[in-house]
Design a protein around this motif. Structure first.
Motif, mmCIF file in Angstrom:
data_model
loop_
_atom_site.group_PDB
_atom_site.id
_atom_site.type_symbol
_atom_site.label_atom_id
_atom_site.label_comp_id
_atom_site.label_asym_id
_atom_site.label_seq_id
_atom_site.Cartn_x
_atom_site.Cartn_y
_atom_site.Cartn_z
ATOM 1 N N SER A 53 -4.652 -3.464 12.835
ATOM 2 C CA SER A 53 -5.032 -4.161 14.057
ATOM 3 C C SER A 53 -3.868 -4.144 15.046
ATOM 4 N N ASN A 54 -4.166 -3.883 16.307
ATOM 5 C CA ASN A 54 -3.134 -3.859 17.338
ATOM 6 C C ASN A 54 -2.804 -5.245 17.865
ATOM 7 N N ILE A 55 -3.725 -6.191 17.661
ATOM 8 C CA ILE A 55 -3.530 -7.546 18.192
ATOM 9 C C ILE A 55 -2.904 -8.441 17.127
ATOM 10 N N ARG A 56 -3.568 -8.538 15.987
ATOM 11 C CA ARG A 56 -3.028 -9.304 14.860
ATOM 12 C C ARG A 56 -2.404 -8.314 13.890
ATOM 13 N N THR A 57 -1.102 -8.181 13.974
ATOM 14 C CA THR A 57 -0.418 -7.095 13.260
ATOM 15 C C THR A 57 -0.419 -7.257 11.750
ATOM 16 N N ARG A 58 -0.781 -8.424 11.243
ATOM 17 C CA ARG A 58 -0.876 -8.616 9.791
ATOM 18 C C ARG A 58 -2.262 -8.242 9.264
ATOM 19 N N ASN A 59 -3.179 -7.928 10.167
ATOM 20 C CA ASN A 59 -4.571 -7.693 9.780
ATOM 21 C C ASN A 59 -4.931 -6.212 9.783
ATOM 22 N N LEU A 60 -5.993 -5.898 9.024
ATOM 23 C CA LEU A 60 -6.576 -4.567 8.998
ATOM 24 C C LEU A 60 -8.028 -4.666 9.463
ATOM 25 N N TYR A 61 -8.557 -3.553 9.940
ATOM 26 C CA TYR A 61 -9.932 -3.513 10.423
ATOM 27 C C TYR A 61 -10.685 -2.376 9.736
ATOM 28 N N CYS A 62 -11.852 -2.716 9.164
ATOM 29 C CA CYS A 62 -12.698 -1.733 8.508
ATOM 30 C C CYS A 62 -13.787 -1.295 9.480
ATOM 31 N N ASN A 63 -13.760 -0.035 9.842
ATOM 32 C CA ASN A 63 -14.732 0.499 10.790
ATOM 33 C C ASN A 63 -16.107 0.725 10.142
ATOM 34 N N ASN A 64 -16.143 0.640 8.810
ATOM 35 C CA ASN A 64 -17.403 0.858 8.094
ATOM 36 C C ASN A 64 -18.309 -0.367 8.147
ATOM 37 N N CYS A 65 -17.707 -1.560 8.001
ATOM 38 C CA CYS A 65 -18.511 -2.789 8.007
ATOM 39 C C CYS A 65 -18.067 -3.774 9.081
ATOM 40 N N ASN A 66 -17.178 -3.311 9.973
ATOM 41 C CA ASN A 66 -16.676 -4.155 11.075
ATOM 42 C C ASN A 66 -16.041 -5.446 10.554
ATOM 43 N N ASN A 67 -15.272 -5.336 9.491
ATOM 44 C CA ASN A 67 -14.648 -6.500 8.861
ATOM 45 C C ASN A 67 -13.160 -6.528 9.161
ATOM 46 N N HIS A 68 -12.685 -7.676 9.628
ATOM 47 C CA HIS A 68 -11.258 -7.903 9.791
ATOM 48 C C HIS A 68 -10.747 -8.644 8.558
ATOM 49 N N TYR A 84 0.845 -1.194 0.000
ATOM 50 C CA TYR A 84 0.000 0.000 0.000
ATOM 51 C C TYR A 84 0.884 1.248 0.000
ATOM 52 N N LYS A 85 1.538 1.493 -1.130
ATOM 53 C CA LYS A 85 2.491 2.601 -1.203
ATOM 54 C C LYS A 85 1.810 3.958 -1.047
ATOM 55 N N ASP A 86 0.560 4.053 -1.496
ATOM 56 C CA ASP A 86 -0.145 5.329 -1.397
ATOM 57 C C ASP A 86 -0.780 5.547 -0.031
ATOM 58 N N GLY A 87 -0.707 4.528 0.835
ATOM 59 C CA GLY A 87 -1.242 4.668 2.187
ATOM 60 C C GLY A 87 -2.728 4.418 2.295
ATOM 61 N N PHE A 88 -3.391 4.036 1.184
ATOM 62 C CA PHE A 88 -4.834 3.799 1.211
ATOM 63 C C PHE A 88 -5.095 2.297 1.238
ATOM 64 N N TYR A 89 -5.826 1.860 2.234
ATOM 65 C CA TYR A 89 -6.241 0.474 2.336
ATOM 66 C C TYR A 89 -7.651 0.339 1.759
ATOM 67 N N VAL A 90 -7.942 -0.794 1.153
ATOM 68 C CA VAL A 90 -9.263 -1.034 0.551
ATOM 69 C C VAL A 90 -9.871 -2.264 1.203
ATOM 70 N N CYS A 91 -11.082 -2.100 1.717
ATOM 71 C CA CYS A 91 -11.781 -3.225 2.330
ATOM 72 C C CYS A 91 -12.314 -4.147 1.234
ATOM 73 N N PRO A 92 -11.967 -5.439 1.244
ATOM 74 C CA PRO A 92 -12.452 -6.346 0.194
ATOM 75 C C PRO A 92 -13.940 -6.651 0.301
ATOM 76 N N LYS A 93 -14.549 -6.343 1.444
ATOM 77 C CA LYS A 93 -15.962 -6.658 1.644
ATOM 78 C C LYS A 93 -16.871 -5.528 1.168
ATOM 79 N N CYS A 94 -16.594 -4.281 1.606
ATOM 80 C CA CYS A 94 -17.475 -3.162 1.255
ATOM 81 C C CYS A 94 -16.829 -2.168 0.299
#
Length: 308
Positions: free
Chosen positions: A44-59, A25-35
């Protein structure tokens, strides 16, 4: 990079994770695959390889769609394996990689190397060579064993013939004079069962070279197709190796032949045998090391190909 430089750059597993994610993610923008949301996405602070989408609560995994997506190995181990592949000028075997990384399984080391070669194969050479290029062919394959001689009365020439006319696999290589970049293509048999035909050689040149390129060749008759008018307007200059290896004024193919020397030393001294099925991947690896001689540049480029 050396072992000490690697440890300074990636002292912890978290540093390796951050580097790979920033490469994806060179541009700094993450894209949620669900929404499909690109806002309100956090690490994510717990699973450091994961991202969290606050829009659809998707990990979801930040490494989704990459070679690292389903790996159970430390990413720091992957990065060190990449570094070993790049610093080994003639290549590194799966057995050696297994010892260097302390892996229990040879198969895991072999699969890791092929994942790296799979990423290297994404590098494209579409009309990137120009001005002056050298083209030559070589043949990869071992000599027959003595016990395989069914008739000792037959001449050694038949069993130990070199180059054209053997059962070895031909490889066509092109080297650009100005930059030193190389491209190697396994020349499998065409529909008519022929190898290294004029049409085949022209198609390889056509794919990687721009118009009006000057092509240095040897006296192989298949290159005579370049003497005729062609759509790319290639200009052929040839040298007869039966007489000399250079005509002066820069007319030679010594550059690409020096690359073959590195390839042959890698095949004979490191890999010992390469199957036809995987040979193109090995050739791509040799080309990548030659084209990216600065290890840091090669390292960053290879990681970006692995997360693409």
């Amino acid at each position: 990079m050396t072992l000490f430089e690697f440890n300074r750059r990636f002292p912890t597993e978290q540093d390796a994770i951050d580097f790979i994610i920033s490469s994806k993610y060179k541009d700094g923008f993450y894209v949620c695959p669900k929404c499909g949301c690109i806002h309100n996405i956090y690490r994510s602070n717990i699973r450091t390889r994961n991202l969290y989408c606050n829009n659809c609560n998707n990990h979801f995994s930040a490494l989704s769609g990459t070679i690292f997506e389903n790996t159970h190995l430390d990413l720091r181990m992957w990065l060190y394996a990449i570094n070993l592949v790049l610093v080994a000028r003639k290549g590194i075997s799966a057995c050696q990689l297994q010892r260097e990384l302390g892996m229990k399984s040879y198969v895991s080391a072999w699969k890791m190397l092929h994942k790296i070669r799979e990423a290297i194969s994404k590098e494209q050479f579409n009309e990137v060579f120009e001005a002056v290029v050298e083209i030559d062919e070589t043949y990869v394959g071992g000599k027959p064993r003595k016990e395989n001689k069914h008739d000792e009365r037959e001449t050694n020439e038949k069993h130990h013939k070199r180059g054209r006319g053997t059962a070895k696999t031909p490889i066509v290589g092109i080297k650009e004079r100005n930059t030193g970049r190389v491209c190697a293509v396994v020349a499998n048999r065409n529909e008519d069962g022929k190898q290294i035909s004029g049409k085949q050689l022209f198609n390889i040149l056509k794919k990687v070279c721009k118009d009006n390129t000057t092509v240095m060749t040897d006296q192989l008759s298949s290159y005579n197709i370049l003497d005729k008018e062609n759509e790319k307007q290639f200009i052929r200059l040839k040298v007869d190796h039966n007489v000399m290896y250079s005509l002066g004024n820069g007319i030679h193919t010594n550059g690409i032949e020096s690359f073959w020397a590195i390839v042959k030393r890698g095949v004979y001294g490191v890999y010992h045998h390469i199957s036809i099925k995987h040979m193109q991947a090995y050739m791509n690896e040799f080309c990548f090391r030659m084209n990216y001689r600065e290890v840091d540049t090669a390292f960053n480029r290879l990681v970006s190909l692995m997360v693409a």
